[in-house]
Design an enzyme around this catalytic site. Structure first.
Site, PDB file in Angstrom:
ATOM      1  N   LYS A 115      64.746  34.287  44.242  1.00 26.39           N
ATOM      2  CA  LYS A 115      65.179  34.886  42.974  1.00 26.39           C
ATOM      3  C   LYS A 115      66.658  35.225  42.996  1.00 26.39           C
ATOM      4  O   LYS A 115      67.338  35.096  41.984  1.00 26.39           O
ATOM      5  CB  LYS A 115      64.344  36.127  42.647  1.00 26.39           C
ATOM      6  CG  LYS A 115      62.889  35.770  42.334  1.00 26.39           C
ATOM      7  CD  LYS A 115      62.185  36.793  41.481  1.00 26.39           C
ATOM      8  CE  LYS A 115      60.812  36.257  41.051  1.00 26.39           C
ATOM      9  NZ  LYS A 115      59.965  37.213  40.402  1.00 26.39           N
ATOM     10  N   LYS A 198      53.772  25.015  40.113  1.00 25.61           N
ATOM     11  CA  LYS A 198      52.748  25.892  39.524  1.00 25.61           C
ATOM     12  C   LYS A 198      53.159  26.337  38.124  1.00 25.61           C
ATOM     13  O   LYS A 198      54.343  26.484  37.830  1.00 25.61           O
ATOM     14  CB  LYS A 198      52.449  27.078  40.445  1.00 25.61           C
ATOM     15  CG  LYS A 198      53.394  28.245  40.329  1.00 25.61           C
ATOM     16  CD  LYS A 198      52.835  29.472  41.045  1.00 25.61           C
ATOM     17  CE  LYS A 198      53.773  30.637  40.795  1.00 25.61           C
ATOM     18  NZ  LYS A 198      53.267  31.765  40.100  1.00 25.61           N
ATOM     19  N   LYS A 201      55.664  31.568  33.940  1.00 31.29           N
ATOM     20  CA  LYS A 201      56.318  31.975  32.687  1.00 31.29           C
ATOM     21  C   LYS A 201      57.789  31.578  32.672  1.00 31.29           C
ATOM     22  O   LYS A 201      58.380  31.453  31.620  1.00 31.29           O
ATOM     23  CB  LYS A 201      56.180  33.475  32.467  1.00 31.29           C
ATOM     24  CG  LYS A 201      56.788  34.291  33.565  1.00 31.29           C
ATOM     25  CD  LYS A 201      56.682  35.767  33.300  1.00 31.29           C
ATOM     26  CE  LYS A 201      57.047  36.558  34.546  1.00 31.29           C
ATOM     27  NZ  LYS A 201      55.945  36.795  35.445  1.00 31.29           N
TER      28      LYS A 201
HETATM   29  P1  ATP Z   1      57.209  34.034  37.708  1.00 37.83           P
HETATM   30  O1  ATP Z   1      57.391  32.751  37.012  1.00 37.83           O
HETATM   31  O2  ATP Z   1      58.188  35.103  37.299  1.00 37.83           O
HETATM   32  O3  ATP Z   1      57.047  33.916  39.201  1.00 37.83           O
HETATM   33  P2  ATP Z   1      54.414  33.956  37.061  1.00 37.83           P
HETATM   34  O4  ATP Z   1      54.247  33.450  35.690  1.00 37.83           O
HETATM   35  O5  ATP Z   1      54.243  32.977  38.191  1.00 37.83           O
HETATM   36  O6  ATP Z   1      55.836  34.638  37.212  1.00 37.83           O
HETATM   37  P3  ATP Z   1      53.436  36.423  38.209  1.00 37.83           P
HETATM   38  O7  ATP Z   1      53.824  37.614  37.401  1.00 37.83           O
HETATM   39  O8  ATP Z   1      54.199  36.118  39.463  1.00 37.83           O
HETATM   40  O9  ATP Z   1      53.424  35.154  37.244  1.00 37.83           O
HETATM   41  O10 ATP Z   1      51.912  36.453  38.592  1.00 37.83           O
HETATM   42  C1  ATP Z   1      50.936  37.398  38.253  1.00 37.83           C
HETATM   43  C2  ATP Z   1      49.644  36.987  38.915  1.00 37.83           C
HETATM   44  O11 ATP Z   1      49.189  35.726  38.415  1.00 37.83           O
HETATM   45  C3  ATP Z   1      49.769  36.813  40.433  1.00 37.83           C
HETATM   46  O12 ATP Z   1      48.637  37.349  41.060  1.00 37.83           O
HETATM   47  C4  ATP Z   1      49.846  35.322  40.631  1.00 37.83           C
HETATM   48  O13 ATP Z   1      49.354  34.908  41.894  1.00 37.83           O
HETATM   49  C5  ATP Z   1      48.999  34.798  39.475  1.00 37.83           C
HETATM   50  N1  ATP Z   1      49.494  33.489  39.027  1.00 37.83           N
HETATM   51  C6  ATP Z   1      50.683  33.269  38.424  1.00 37.83           C
HETATM   52  N2  ATP Z   1      50.834  31.968  38.130  1.00 37.83           N
HETATM   53  C7  ATP Z   1      49.706  31.355  38.559  1.00 37.83           C
HETATM   54  C8  ATP Z   1      49.255  29.987  38.546  1.00 37.83           C
HETATM   55  N3  ATP Z   1      49.991  29.023  38.024  1.00 37.83           N
HETATM   56  N4  ATP Z   1      48.046  29.719  39.061  1.00 37.83           N
HETATM   57  C9  ATP Z   1      47.289  30.693  39.597  1.00 37.83           C
HETATM   58  N5  ATP Z   1      47.650  31.992  39.649  1.00 37.83           N
HETATM   59  C10 ATP Z   1      48.847  32.330  39.140  1.00 37.83           C
END
Ligand code: ATP
Ligand code: LTN
Length: 332
Positions: A115, A198, A201
């Site tokens: 980050k 993956k 957001k």
């Molecule tokens: P960022 O893009 O800022 O990393 P994100 O959209 O990946 O954010 P987080 O806020 O990091 O989401 O994740 C919240 C929860 O959702 C965590 O427990 C994470 O493991 C789960 N999660 C996020 N994205 C996925 C995905 N693509 N598949 C499965 N689980 C996910």
């Protein structure tokens, strides 16, 4: 009767809506755990200010995130669902834990490295650097036995365990050393536009936000990247796009991946996308209706939040008091 294990997890209020990766990869399991454990779930707004933010947007997102946790099936009667900044002990314990964390070990956290490199050298905040220490405070305050998180959080969990053990060794048995529960059976949902990474957001083009307009959701699914052959078959290595759609279809239709493959045998990718869009839209419709209902009664929502914070503080405050005593602080 043996006591139920204590579970704690958190999610940041950093988007206007959760996405299907959050729900399938985390929140559904949080909901399931409620019948087997004493669960604490937090909207971690202190973590959300580690990067630049707009106060009005954060305010709204915190309310919407909380409403979505209720919409997804977290039950404020069964679990303690709270907003992190309403429980001041988190920031207080974080200071203490920061004082037993080495610069070297904090510097090894790969999420910070990823980050901060995006922010540009030197621009990342000290808060982003100490983010994992605040996360450790979240966990240790509640004597959590288990912390259900995705694979990406494994390193932060290791730090929490190390800090708990170090504190206990130096100052006497105080913290429970948490186990990492990398969520079993949780699907890893891939980006619809780039199925090698993956769904996240931070890559909105390939991310299905459940509170989005149904037309936007349908369009994202119908324009998902697949591959150049024609076969609907689960093969994550060679067919990540098709496999990802099968995972999503299976999760939202309550059918196994094999049953979905069978149902679609001989059909084209258009059918796969159409069926997937149908089940996701049906889920999104009830999800957004429920979320809107919780948001509509603002006074009631704030009451549930405050009640959650009160229940959380009843556990967090005695733990912090014990920590202060162990450290030699004079009782206030
Ligand atoms: P960022 O893009 O800022 O990393 P994100 O959209 O990946 O954010 P987080 O806020 O990091 O989401 O994740 C919240 C929860 O959702 C965590 O427990 C994470 O493991 C789960 N999660 C996020 N994205 C996925 C995905 N693509 N598949 C499965 N689980 C996910
Ligand atoms: N860093 C986590 C969110 C988080 C968390 C926690 C998870 C903050 N505090 C405590 C589990 C326990 C994330 O980005 N998913």
């Amino acid at each position: 009767m043996t006591a139920q294990p204590r579970v704690l997890s958190g999610i940041q209020p950093t988007a206007d809506s959760f996405h299907i990766g959050n729900v399938l990869g985390a929140l559904n399991q949080w909901a399931d755990l409620q019948s087997q454990a004493d669960c604490f779930y937090a909207v971690v707004d202190l973590h959300a200010i580690t990067v630049a933010h707009d106060p009005a947007v954060l305010h709204q997102r915190t309310l919407t995130s909380y409403a979505q946790l209720l919409a997804v099936g977290l039950d404020s009667e069964k679990s303690t669902i709270f907003v992190q900044s309403q429980v001041p002990e988190h920031a207080q314990l974080q200071w203490v834990l920061g004082c037993i964390t080495g610069m070297g070990e904090a510097s090894r956290m790969t999420q910070f490295k990823d980050k901060s490199s995006k922010e540009g050298s030197g621009a990342a905040s000290v808060g982003l650097f100490t983010y994992p220490i605040l996360q450790a405070a979240d966990i240790l305050l509640y004597a959590a036995d288990e912390v259900p998180v995705g694979e990406d959080q494994r390193q932060h969990l290791e730090l929490s365990r190390d800090l708990a053990e170090r504190f206990n060794t130096r100052f006497g048995q105080t913290f429970v050393v948490p186990k990492t529960r990398v969520i079993k059976g949780a699907a890893k949902i891939l980006d619809l536009q780039d199925p090698t990474s993956k769904m996240s957001k931070s890559l909105p083009a390939g991310c299905v936000f459940l509170l989005d307009d149904p037309k936007v959701i349908a369009k994202k699914i119908k324009t998902a990247v697949t591959d150049s052959d024609m076969e609907i078959r689960y093969d994550l290595v060679n067919k990540p796009g098709v496999s990802n759609l099968l995972t999503i279809l299976s999760a939202f239709s309550d059918l196994s991946v094999e049953e979905c493959e069978r149902e679609l045998a001989g059909k084209g990718y258009g059918d796969l996308k159409g069926r997937t869009a149908e089940v996701v839209l049906a889920y999104a419709e009830q999800y957004s209706t429920r979320t809107r209902e919780f948001l509509a009664d603002r006074a009631e929502l704030e009451r549930i939040m405050l009640d959650g914070a009160t229940k959380a503080r009843a556990v967090a405050a005695p733990m912090l008091a014990k920590v202060y005593e162990r450290l030699g602080f004079v009782h206030a």
